[in-house]
Structures are given as structure tokens and as C-alpha cells.
Design a protein around this motif. Structure first.
Motif, PDB file in Angstrom:
ATOM      1  N   VAL A 105       0.850  -1.209   0.000  1.00 25.57           N
ATOM      2  CA  VAL A 105       0.000   0.000   0.000  1.00 25.57           C
ATOM      3  C   VAL A 105       0.876   1.246   0.000  1.00 25.57           C
ATOM      4  O   VAL A 105       1.911   1.282   0.667  1.00 25.57           O
ATOM      5  CB  VAL A 105      -0.939   0.007   1.234  1.00 25.57           C
ATOM      6  CG1 VAL A 105      -1.620   1.356   1.412  1.00 25.57           C
ATOM      7  CG2 VAL A 105      -1.994  -1.100   1.107  1.00 25.57           C
ATOM      8  N   ILE A 106       0.459   2.246  -0.777  1.00 27.66           N
ATOM      9  CA  ILE A 106       1.091   3.565  -0.738  1.00 27.66           C
ATOM     10  C   ILE A 106       0.058   4.556  -0.214  1.00 27.66           C
ATOM     11  O   ILE A 106      -1.042   4.661  -0.774  1.00 27.66           O
ATOM     12  CB  ILE A 106       1.573   4.011  -2.134  1.00 27.66           C
ATOM     13  CG1 ILE A 106       2.652   3.051  -2.655  1.00 27.66           C
ATOM     14  CG2 ILE A 106       2.112   5.435  -2.097  1.00 27.66           C
ATOM     15  CD1 ILE A 106       3.083   3.319  -4.090  1.00 27.66           C
ATOM     16  N   LEU A 107       0.382   5.229   0.872  1.00 32.90           N
ATOM     17  CA  LEU A 107      -0.527   6.231   1.424  1.00 32.90           C
ATOM     18  C   LEU A 107      -0.193   7.579   0.800  1.00 32.90           C
ATOM     19  O   LEU A 107       0.805   8.209   1.150  1.00 32.90           O
ATOM     20  CB  LEU A 107      -0.379   6.299   2.951  1.00 32.90           C
ATOM     21  CG  LEU A 107      -0.593   4.977   3.703  1.00 32.90           C
ATOM     22  CD1 LEU A 107      -0.374   5.177   5.193  1.00 32.90           C
ATOM     23  CD2 LEU A 107      -1.987   4.429   3.439  1.00 32.90           C
ATOM     24  N   SER A 108      -1.030   7.999  -0.142  1.00 32.52           N
ATOM     25  CA  SER A 108      -0.770   9.247  -0.864  1.00 32.52           C
ATOM     26  C   SER A 108      -1.355  10.406  -0.064  1.00 32.52           C
ATOM     27  O   SER A 108      -2.489  10.840  -0.291  1.00 32.52           O
ATOM     28  CB  SER A 108      -1.407   9.163  -2.259  1.00 32.52           C
ATOM     29  OG  SER A 108      -1.130  10.310  -2.996  1.00 32.52           O
ATOM     30  N   ARG A 109      -0.574  10.909   0.870  1.00 32.86           N
ATOM     31  CA  ARG A 109      -1.116  11.868   1.841  1.00 32.86           C
ATOM     32  C   ARG A 109      -1.434  13.224   1.221  1.00 32.86           C
ATOM     33  O   ARG A 109      -2.259  13.963   1.737  1.00 32.86           O
ATOM     34  CB  ARG A 109      -0.143  12.032   3.005  1.00 32.86           C
ATOM     35  CG  ARG A 109       0.144  10.715   3.698  1.00 32.86           C
ATOM     36  CD  ARG A 109       0.915  10.901   4.955  1.00 32.86           C
ATOM     37  NE  ARG A 109       2.143  11.644   4.749  1.00 32.86           N
ATOM     38  CZ  ARG A 109       2.915  12.094   5.740  1.00 32.86           C
ATOM     39  NH1 ARG A 109       2.559  11.866   6.983  1.00 32.86           N
ATOM     40  NH2 ARG A 109       4.016  12.763   5.491  1.00 32.86           N
ATOM     41  N   GLY A 110      -0.775  13.548   0.116  1.00 31.01           N
ATOM     42  CA  GLY A 110      -1.055  14.834  -0.532  1.00 31.01           C
ATOM     43  C   GLY A 110      -2.507  14.938  -0.939  1.00 31.01           C
ATOM     44  O   GLY A 110      -3.227  15.871  -0.550  1.00 31.01           O
ATOM     45  N   ASN A 111      -2.978  13.951  -1.714  1.00 25.78           N
ATOM     46  CA  ASN A 111      -4.370  13.969  -2.161  1.00 25.78           C
ATOM     47  C   ASN A 111      -5.336  13.601  -1.040  1.00 25.78           C
ATOM     48  O   ASN A 111      -6.462  14.097  -0.995  1.00 25.78           O
ATOM     49  CB  ASN A 111      -4.559  13.033  -3.357  1.00 25.78           C
ATOM     50  CG  ASN A 111      -3.930  13.598  -4.616  1.00 25.78           C
ATOM     51  OD1 ASN A 111      -3.626  14.782  -4.683  1.00 25.78           O
ATOM     52  ND2 ASN A 111      -3.726  12.765  -5.612  1.00 25.78           N
ATOM     53  N   LEU A 112      -4.913  12.734  -0.127  1.00 27.77           N
ATOM     54  CA  LEU A 112      -5.778  12.386   1.007  1.00 27.77           C
ATOM     55  C   LEU A 112      -6.118  13.626   1.825  1.00 27.77           C
ATOM     56  O   LEU A 112      -7.227  13.770   2.340  1.00 27.77           O
ATOM     57  CB  LEU A 112      -5.077  11.375   1.924  1.00 27.77           C
ATOM     58  CG  LEU A 112      -5.340   9.892   1.663  1.00 27.77           C
ATOM     59  CD1 LEU A 112      -4.460   9.039   2.551  1.00 27.77           C
ATOM     60  CD2 LEU A 112      -6.797   9.546   1.867  1.00 27.77           C
ATOM     61  N   GLY A 113      -5.143  14.532   1.924  1.00 28.99           N
ATOM     62  CA  GLY A 113      -5.355  15.767   2.692  1.00 28.99           C
ATOM     63  C   GLY A 113      -6.355  16.701   2.042  1.00 28.99           C
ATOM     64  O   GLY A 113      -6.836  17.649   2.679  1.00 28.99           O
ATOM     65  N   ILE A 114      -6.659  16.452   0.752  1.00 28.33           N
ATOM     66  CA  ILE A 114      -7.696  17.254   0.079  1.00 28.33           C
ATOM     67  C   ILE A 114      -9.059  16.611   0.304  1.00 28.33           C
ATOM     68  O   ILE A 114     -10.055  17.287   0.568  1.00 28.33           O
ATOM     69  CB  ILE A 114      -7.390  17.355  -1.438  1.00 28.33           C
ATOM     70  CG1 ILE A 114      -6.050  18.046  -1.659  1.00 28.33           C
ATOM     71  CG2 ILE A 114      -8.506  18.098  -2.168  1.00 28.33           C
ATOM     72  CD1 ILE A 114      -5.548  17.986  -3.093  1.00 28.33           C
ATOM     73  N   ASP A 115      -9.094  15.280   0.235  1.00 24.91           N
ATOM     74  CA  ASP A 115     -10.365  14.557   0.391  1.00 24.91           C
ATOM     75  C   ASP A 115     -10.813  14.490   1.849  1.00 24.91           C
ATOM     76  O   ASP A 115     -12.003  14.458   2.140  1.00 24.91           O
ATOM     77  CB  ASP A 115     -10.210  13.140  -0.165  1.00 24.91           C
ATOM     78  CG  ASP A 115     -11.147  12.882  -1.336  1.00 24.91           C
ATOM     79  OD1 ASP A 115     -11.517  13.863  -2.006  1.00 24.91           O
ATOM     80  OD2 ASP A 115     -11.516  11.731  -1.581  1.00 24.91           O
ATOM     81  N   LEU A 116      -9.842  14.427   2.755  1.00 22.00           N
ATOM     82  CA  LEU A 116     -10.140  14.340   4.194  1.00 22.00           C
ATOM     83  C   LEU A 116      -9.837  15.678   4.857  1.00 22.00           C
ATOM     84  O   LEU A 116      -8.953  16.406   4.404  1.00 22.00           O
ATOM     85  CB  LEU A 116      -9.241  13.292   4.850  1.00 22.00           C
ATOM     86  CG  LEU A 116      -9.564  11.815   4.715  1.00 22.00           C
ATOM     87  CD1 LEU A 116      -8.467  11.010   5.388  1.00 22.00           C
ATOM     88  CD2 LEU A 116     -10.894  11.479   5.348  1.00 22.00           C
ATOM     89  N   PRO A 117     -10.512  15.996   5.947  1.00 18.22           N
ATOM     90  CA  PRO A 117     -10.080  17.156   6.731  1.00 18.22           C
ATOM     91  C   PRO A 117      -8.649  16.895   7.212  1.00 18.22           C
ATOM     92  O   PRO A 117      -8.330  15.770   7.612  1.00 18.22           O
ATOM     93  CB  PRO A 117     -11.053  17.167   7.923  1.00 18.22           C
ATOM     94  CG  PRO A 117     -12.211  16.339   7.497  1.00 18.22           C
ATOM     95  CD  PRO A 117     -11.689  15.334   6.527  1.00 18.22           C
TER      96      PRO A 117
END
Length: 356
Positions: A105-117
């Protein structure tokens, strides 16, 4: 229309650099995960270069299955590992089934930070890393030292974030803009490496080992039992290294899953296979793919030595592995070494003490 995107600007900012990406938040886009362009690149450049990993933007487990089916049609690429890149809420909702299908698994935190608060991202990161650790699958964290794209030093918060990723249990750090278009790519890799090394020194391996054994539960599978026993023995005798003979790499990855305090040298024994038209050696793929697993150091054995053979042959490969460890400075005279290997149909864990 056509190639244009109509946007409503909600705040002021200056866009810099030559590379822009668009992330559509909270909306299900009904597009295939592997586009025709992706397939073209994989079937040409990918086949030529024998790609070890495919980073796949994943929303459902089905995405991984489709990608695996496509790779299996391209010769050696059937061995390519698929890493599910989780970067939106849809991927989060289906995380457990995605993890079962993917090789990592790769946790793509850049885009996750847009989708999630933003305040929720750390929660998902910790939960996802824990689940990957317990499943024995590599997990990669992205977007760690963004400020080094333009600066020679990371911020203190970023340095702490890299360390926390290691302490949480991540296997690898994936750098993006910092090395793609950053001004200091070499310095970035050097600093991130130093922070990871410092964090690993204080990682609580003993607590993690007990937690993993408890999570696996009883009765353990044959392989889990051998892997955990090898690590337990290495901890008890304070071994400097664990050496594992393997053909698929699976046994070595299982040992690494228990996060031993010492390095694991994975001796991959190549296998000779034929499809009626040509003979091929397998082993190089498996050895390279082990590099992404935390604490695992692969080496490729001489293909003339089978993985399950007489003791004399295995002793000669063991000597090569020990010399490899000495050359890297992880094995010294009078050290104890735990060896995990197959002899016939039996799996054996043995402890050896080195002489001068």
C-alpha cells in the motif's frame, strides 16, 4: 469544453513550477483505473524494463484484480507487485478488501489531505500502517519533506513527521516533488535517510514482536510459526543477523513482518523454469522486490545451488551469505547468526556461532 476546465476560484494563491495536478474531491469519477495510455506504457516500456512494482491509484479491490489480470498477459510482468495507492475517501472505505488483494500500500497523503479534513489524515495513516504491518505487507508513506523542494533543510515538523512514519511502522518513504523537480534531491535523500536511521534506533521491536504474535493468534500456520520462531530465537541469543533461504521471498518477508532487531539477509535461490519454448531463471524479481520491505536485505544465490538440497551445498551458500554480511559490517567474529532454511520437506531454524 473539450480540453478546458471551468473553475471557481475560492482563494488567492500563486501557482509555481512546471507541473500541475488536478484532484477532484468527494466526487466519484467513472473512469477506468488503468487508462489506454497506462496500458500502452506498461506493455512497451514496462515490459522492456521488467518493472518490479506498479503503483495503482485504487478505489476498490476490483481495480487491483483488473490490473493483475492485465499484467499476467505480459510475460514476466505477472510477477510485478501491485501497490495500491490510496488517495481518496473511496479507497479508505474499501481499505480492508484492497489490502487483501494488493501486494503493498502507498498512502498518498497529498491527495488524502484534500479529500479528508487535515486533522483526520494522521488517524488514517496510523490505522492503515498498523493493518499493513499485521498483514505483513509493505506500506509506503508519501509527502514528507515538501519544504525541501526549494530549501536545503526540512522544517522541524517535517523531520518529526518522517521519524513518526518510521515509529508507526512504515516500510518505506516515497519522495515526490522533492526529487522530481526539487533543487536539492541528493540532500533530501540523505537527510530523510538519516532521520529514518535515528528513528529505527529507538523503535520498540520487543513490544511490536509481542503484538504481532498476539494478533496472528493460534493455531499459527506452518510458515508463520517458523518465521516467528526464527525471530524469537534471534532475540533470545542476541544474534547479529537472520539469514533466510527462500525461492519466492515469502519466507523472508514473513520473518521481516515480526520486525526483528537485527537485519534479515534473504538469500533468494533462483529456479529454472520452462514454458516449452524457452528456459528462464526466476529469482531476480523476488530479490529486487524484497528491497522495499523494512529490514530485509536480499542477495541472489548461484542458480546451480537448489533451495532444498544436501547440507554440503547449503553450507557453501551460507558461507557466501556470511561473507556478504561481513562485507557490509553487520557480522563480526564470535557473533551468533540464526539461519532459517528448508531441508527436504522440513523447515529448520538453527543457531550458529562464528569463529575467528
Amino acid at each position: 469544453m473539450g480540453d478546458d476546465v471551468t473553475c471557481l476560484i475560492k482563494n488567492s494563491a500563486t501557482l509555481t513550477g512546471s507541473l500541475y495536478t488536478i484532484h477532484v474531491s468527494q466526487i466519484r469519477i467513472d473512469l477506468p483505473t488503468l487508462t489506454e495510455k497506462d496500458k500502452e506504457v506498461i506493455s512497451t516500456w514496462g515490459v522492456r524494463n521488467n518493472i518490479d512494482f506498479l503503483s495503482l491509484y485504487t478505489r476498490h479491490a476490483e481495480d487491483v484484480r483488473h490490473a493483475r489480470e492485465f499484467l499476467s498477459k505480459h510475460g514476466d510482468l505477472k510477477q510485478t507487485h501491485i501497490f495500491a495507492k490510496i488517495e481518496n475517501v473511496e479507497g479508505l472505505k474499501h481499505f480492508d478488501e484492497i489490502l487483501r488483494e494488493a501486494d503493498g500500500v502507498i498512502l498518498s497523503r497529498g491527495n488524502l489531505g484534500i479529500d479528508l479534513p487535515p486533522e483526520k489524515v494522521f488517524l488514517f495513516q496510523k490505522a492503515a500502517i498498523y493493518k499493513c504491518n499485521m498483514a505483513g505487507k509493505p506500506v509506503v508513506v508519501t509527502r514528507v519533506v515538501d519544504s525541501m523542494t526549494d530549501n536545503l533543510r526540512p522544517t522541524r515538523a517535517e523531520a518529526t513527521d518522517v521519524a513518526n512514519a518510521v515509529l508507526d511502522g512504515s516500510d518505506a518513504i516515497l519522495l515526490g516533488a522533492e526529487t522530481l523537480r526539487g533543487l536539492y534531491p541528493v540532500e533530501t535523500i540523505s537527510i530523510v535517510g538519516k532521520i529514518c536511521a535515528e528513528a529505527e534506533k529507538v523503535y520498540n521491536h520487543d513490544w511490536y514482536f509481542k503484538k504481532t504474535v498476539k494478533h496472528v493468534g493460534e493455531p499459527m500456520s506452518h510458515l508463520e510459526s517458523i518465521a516467528s520462531s526464527a525471530v524469537r530465537a534471534a532475540i533470545k541469543v542476541k544474534a547479529s543477523v537472520i539469514i533466510c533461504f527462500t525461492s519466492s521471498g515469502r519466507a523472508a518477508r514473513l520473518i521481516a513482518k515480526y520486525r526483528p532487531t537485527m537485519p534479515v539477509i534473504s538469500v533468494v535461490i533462483p529456479q529454472l523454469k520452462t514454458n516449452q519454448l524457452r528456459w528462464t531463471f526466476t529469482g531476480a524479481f523476488e530479490a529486487r522486490q524484497s528491497l522495499i520491505v523494512r529490514g530485509l536485505f536480499p542477495m541472489l544465490a548461484d542458480p546451480r545451488h537448489p533451495a532444498e538440497s544436501n547440507t554440503g551445498t547449503n553450507e557453501s551458500i551460507l558461507k557466501v551469505a556470511l561473507d556478504h554480511g561481513k562485507a557490509f559490517g553487520v557480522i563480526k567474529s564470535h557473533d551468533r547468526v540464526v539461519v532459517c532454511q528448508k531441508v527436504g520437506d522440513s523447515s529448520v531454524v538453527k543457531i550458529i556461532e562464528l569463529e575467528d
